[in-house]
Motif scaffolding. Sequence first.
Motif, PDB file in Angstrom:
ATOM      1  N   GLY A   1      23.270   6.862  92.484  1.00  0.00           N
ATOM      2  CA  GLY A   1      24.060   6.877  91.259  1.00  0.00           C
ATOM      3  C   GLY A   1      23.957   5.576  90.497  1.00  0.00           C
ATOM      4  O   GLY A   1      24.951   5.025  90.024  1.00  0.00           O
ATOM      5  N   ALA A   2      22.729   5.074  90.339  1.00  0.00           N
ATOM      6  CA  ALA A   2      22.524   3.725  89.799  1.00  0.00           C
ATOM      7  C   ALA A   2      22.166   3.701  88.324  1.00  0.00           C
ATOM      8  O   ALA A   2      21.762   2.666  87.805  1.00  0.00           O
ATOM      9  CB  ALA A   2      21.425   3.016  90.601  1.00  0.00           C
ATOM     10  N   ASN A   3      22.345   4.811  87.633  1.00  0.00           N
ATOM     11  CA  ASN A   3      21.911   4.864  86.231  1.00  0.00           C
ATOM     12  C   ASN A   3      22.925   4.268  85.266  1.00  0.00           C
ATOM     13  O   ASN A   3      22.620   4.066  84.087  1.00  0.00           O
ATOM     14  CB  ASN A   3      21.610   6.309  85.822  1.00  0.00           C
ATOM     15  N   ARG A   4      24.135   3.936  85.744  1.00  0.00           N
ATOM     16  CA  ARG A   4      25.142   3.345  84.859  1.00  0.00           C
ATOM     17  C   ARG A   4      26.228   2.669  85.696  1.00  0.00           C
ATOM     18  O   ARG A   4      26.249   2.769  86.924  1.00  0.00           O
ATOM     19  CB  ARG A   4      25.780   4.414  83.966  1.00  0.00           C
ATOM     20  N   GLY A   5      27.138   1.980  85.012  1.00  0.00           N
ATOM     21  CA  GLY A   5      28.324   1.431  85.638  1.00  0.00           C
ATOM     22  C   GLY A   5      28.051   0.479  86.783  1.00  0.00           C
ATOM     23  O   GLY A   5      27.141  -0.357  86.733  1.00  0.00           O
ATOM     24  N   ILE A   6      28.844   0.596  87.838  1.00  0.00           N
ATOM     25  CA  ILE A   6      28.736  -0.299  88.987  1.00  0.00           C
ATOM     26  C   ILE A   6      27.369  -0.195  89.637  1.00  0.00           C
ATOM     27  O   ILE A   6      26.776  -1.205  90.022  1.00  0.00           O
ATOM     28  CB  ILE A   6      29.853   0.012  90.005  1.00  0.00           C
ATOM     29  N   GLY A   7      26.842   1.015  89.770  1.00  0.00           N
ATOM     30  CA  GLY A   7      25.548   1.181  90.413  1.00  0.00           C
ATOM     31  C   GLY A   7      24.437   0.456  89.692  1.00  0.00           C
ATOM     32  O   GLY A   7      23.602  -0.210  90.311  1.00  0.00           O
ATOM     33  N   LEU A   8      24.431   0.560  88.370  1.00  0.00           N
ATOM     34  CA  LEU A   8      23.419  -0.131  87.578  1.00  0.00           C
ATOM     35  C   LEU A   8      23.552  -1.636  87.724  1.00  0.00           C
ATOM     36  O   LEU A   8      22.547  -2.341  87.901  1.00  0.00           O
ATOM     37  CB  LEU A   8      23.538   0.278  86.113  1.00  0.00           C
ATOM     38  N   ARG A   9      24.779  -2.142  87.667  1.00  0.00           N
ATOM     39  CA  ARG A   9      24.960  -3.595  87.784  1.00  0.00           C
ATOM     40  C   ARG A   9      24.605  -4.089  89.176  1.00  0.00           C
ATOM     41  O   ARG A   9      24.038  -5.179  89.321  1.00  0.00           O
ATOM     42  CB  ARG A   9      26.398  -3.970  87.427  1.00  0.00           C
TER      43      ARG A   9
ATOM     44  N   VAL B   1      37.753  -0.818  87.463  1.00  0.00           N
ATOM     45  CA  VAL B   1      36.671  -1.470  86.728  1.00  0.00           C
ATOM     46  C   VAL B   1      36.504  -0.836  85.343  1.00  0.00           C
ATOM     47  O   VAL B   1      36.576   0.392  85.191  1.00  0.00           O
ATOM     48  CB  VAL B   1      35.342  -1.368  87.513  1.00  0.00           C
ATOM     49  N   ARG B   2      36.216  -1.678  84.370  1.00  0.00           N
ATOM     50  CA  ARG B   2      35.994  -1.207  83.003  1.00  0.00           C
ATOM     51  C   ARG B   2      34.601  -0.581  82.894  1.00  0.00           C
ATOM     52  O   ARG B   2      33.628  -1.235  82.511  1.00  0.00           O
ATOM     53  CB  ARG B   2      36.182  -2.353  82.014  1.00  0.00           C
ATOM     54  N   THR B   3      34.516   0.673  83.284  1.00  0.00           N
ATOM     55  CA  THR B   3      33.296   1.474  83.173  1.00  0.00           C
ATOM     56  C   THR B   3      33.663   2.772  82.478  1.00  0.00           C
ATOM     57  O   THR B   3      34.820   2.986  82.093  1.00  0.00           O
ATOM     58  CB  THR B   3      32.724   1.791  84.567  1.00  0.00           C
ATOM     59  N   ASP B   4      32.698   3.684  82.331  1.00  0.00           N
ATOM     60  CA  ASP B   4      32.998   4.992  81.760  1.00  0.00           C
ATOM     61  C   ASP B   4      34.074   5.700  82.574  1.00  0.00           C
ATOM     62  O   ASP B   4      34.936   6.388  82.019  1.00  0.00           O
ATOM     63  CB  ASP B   4      31.732   5.859  81.709  1.00  0.00           C
ATOM     64  N   MET B   5      34.044   5.542  83.910  1.00  0.00           N
ATOM     65  CA  MET B   5      35.033   6.190  84.756  1.00  0.00           C
ATOM     66  C   MET B   5      36.376   5.464  84.694  1.00  0.00           C
ATOM     67  O   MET B   5      37.425   6.082  84.554  1.00  0.00           O
ATOM     68  CB  MET B   5      34.549   6.241  86.219  1.00  0.00           C
ATOM     69  N   GLY B   6      36.366   4.138  84.780  1.00  0.00           N
ATOM     70  CA  GLY B   6      37.600   3.374  84.836  1.00  0.00           C
ATOM     71  C   GLY B   6      38.312   3.246  83.506  1.00  0.00           C
ATOM     72  O   GLY B   6      39.532   3.090  83.457  1.00  0.00           O
ATOM     73  N   GLY B   7      37.549   3.301  82.408  1.00  0.00           N
ATOM     74  CA  GLY B   7      38.133   3.202  81.086  1.00  0.00           C
ATOM     75  C   GLY B   7      38.287   1.766  80.612  1.00  0.00           C
ATOM     76  O   GLY B   7      38.195   0.818  81.402  1.00  0.00           O
ATOM     77  N   PRO B   8      38.546   1.567  79.319  1.00  0.00           N
ATOM     78  CA  PRO B   8      38.600   0.228  78.737  1.00  0.00           C
ATOM     79  C   PRO B   8      39.828  -0.577  79.146  1.00  0.00           C
ATOM     80  O   PRO B   8      39.859  -1.793  78.983  1.00  0.00           O
ATOM     81  CB  PRO B   8      38.603   0.501  77.230  1.00  0.00           C
ATOM     82  N   GLY B   9      40.855   0.086  79.672  1.00  0.00           N
ATOM     83  CA  GLY B   9      42.074  -0.626  80.049  1.00  0.00           C
ATOM     84  C   GLY B   9      42.102  -1.081  81.491  1.00  0.00           C
ATOM     85  O   GLY B   9      43.138  -1.567  81.976  1.00  0.00           O
ATOM     86  N   ALA B  10      40.986  -0.964  82.206  1.00  0.00           N
ATOM     87  CA  ALA B  10      40.944  -1.337  83.623  1.00  0.00           C
ATOM     88  C   ALA B  10      41.085  -2.846  83.812  1.00  0.00           C
ATOM     89  O   ALA B  10      40.978  -3.630  82.873  1.00  0.00           O
ATOM     90  CB  ALA B  10      39.641  -0.834  84.250  1.00  0.00           C
ATOM     91  N   ASP B  11      41.303  -3.238  85.065  1.00  0.00           N
ATOM     92  CA  ASP B  11      41.646  -4.627  85.385  1.00  0.00           C
ATOM     93  C   ASP B  11      40.488  -5.609  85.282  1.00  0.00           C
ATOM     94  O   ASP B  11      40.661  -6.745  84.841  1.00  0.00           O
ATOM     95  CB  ASP B  11      42.207  -4.714  86.810  1.00  0.00           C
ATOM     96  N   ILE B  12      39.305  -5.223  85.734  1.00  0.00           N
ATOM     97  CA  ILE B  12      38.198  -6.170  85.870  1.00  0.00           C
ATOM     98  C   ILE B  12      36.937  -5.612  85.236  1.00  0.00           C
ATOM     99  O   ILE B  12      36.821  -4.401  85.001  1.00  0.00           O
ATOM    100  CB  ILE B  12      37.920  -6.529  87.349  1.00  0.00           C
ATOM    101  N   ASP B  13      35.975  -6.507  84.971  1.00  0.00           N
ATOM    102  CA  ASP B  13      34.713  -6.047  84.404  1.00  0.00           C
ATOM    103  C   ASP B  13      33.725  -5.737  85.521  1.00  0.00           C
ATOM    104  O   ASP B  13      33.943  -6.049  86.697  1.00  0.00           O
ATOM    105  CB  ASP B  13      34.147  -7.054  83.399  1.00  0.00           C
TER     106      ASP B  13
END
Length: 232
Positions: free
Chosen positions: A8-16, A187-199
Amino acid sequence: MRRVLITGANRGIGLRLAELAIARGDQVIATARRPEHAERLRALAALTGKLRVQQADVTDDASMRGLQAALAGEALDLVVCNAGVLGTYGQLGAAELDAGLWQEVLLTNVYGPFATARASRDALRAGTEPKLAIIASAMGSSTRAIEKGNAYPYRAAKAGAVNLARNLAAELKGDGIAVGAYHPGWVRTDMGGPGADIDVDESAGGLLARFEALTLARTGVFEDYRGEPVPF
């Protein structure tokens, strides 16, 4: 140099995670259900020469057999089971919490890590101090259940992922493979949303440090990206 597989590395935490692993000198196999749409992964592969994009759908047995075949003769030092879906935050009366959604969330978040472990076991056996990391969540902690219940499929699935990690830790210890379950933070990702705690940088960087700290002596841990134990 470590040899790393990330699902699942195409976006979000996996990509980073893939980007940071490459930056430290690792060779990475990054999976995506539809590699033709994983533009950032394909660009990273072309730019660095240290990444291979591999098709894999963790909910599809034929696809996972294909992954296992692709790993034949390979050696892996770290496998990160990152592929996951949220479903919805709906409560008990939510019509969308039907059998189809439950099936998707449980298959992806629980069966997915199991299928990934099975597909990569031989490659991990050939690795150096091999490790299997399952991205779980504090939302799967029964002791942290909130008063206002929601996200039932996701919470149940992440609880299952932790249980799976601990069972795999017991079975794979004889192979010399350490296993851990990890909460990445909100985490501020597509799943976590913009209001999440950390980047995503803080989360992924912390997770990589936790994977480094994982040993056979600590196999079966459930902790967050900072190394704090998560009650189960």
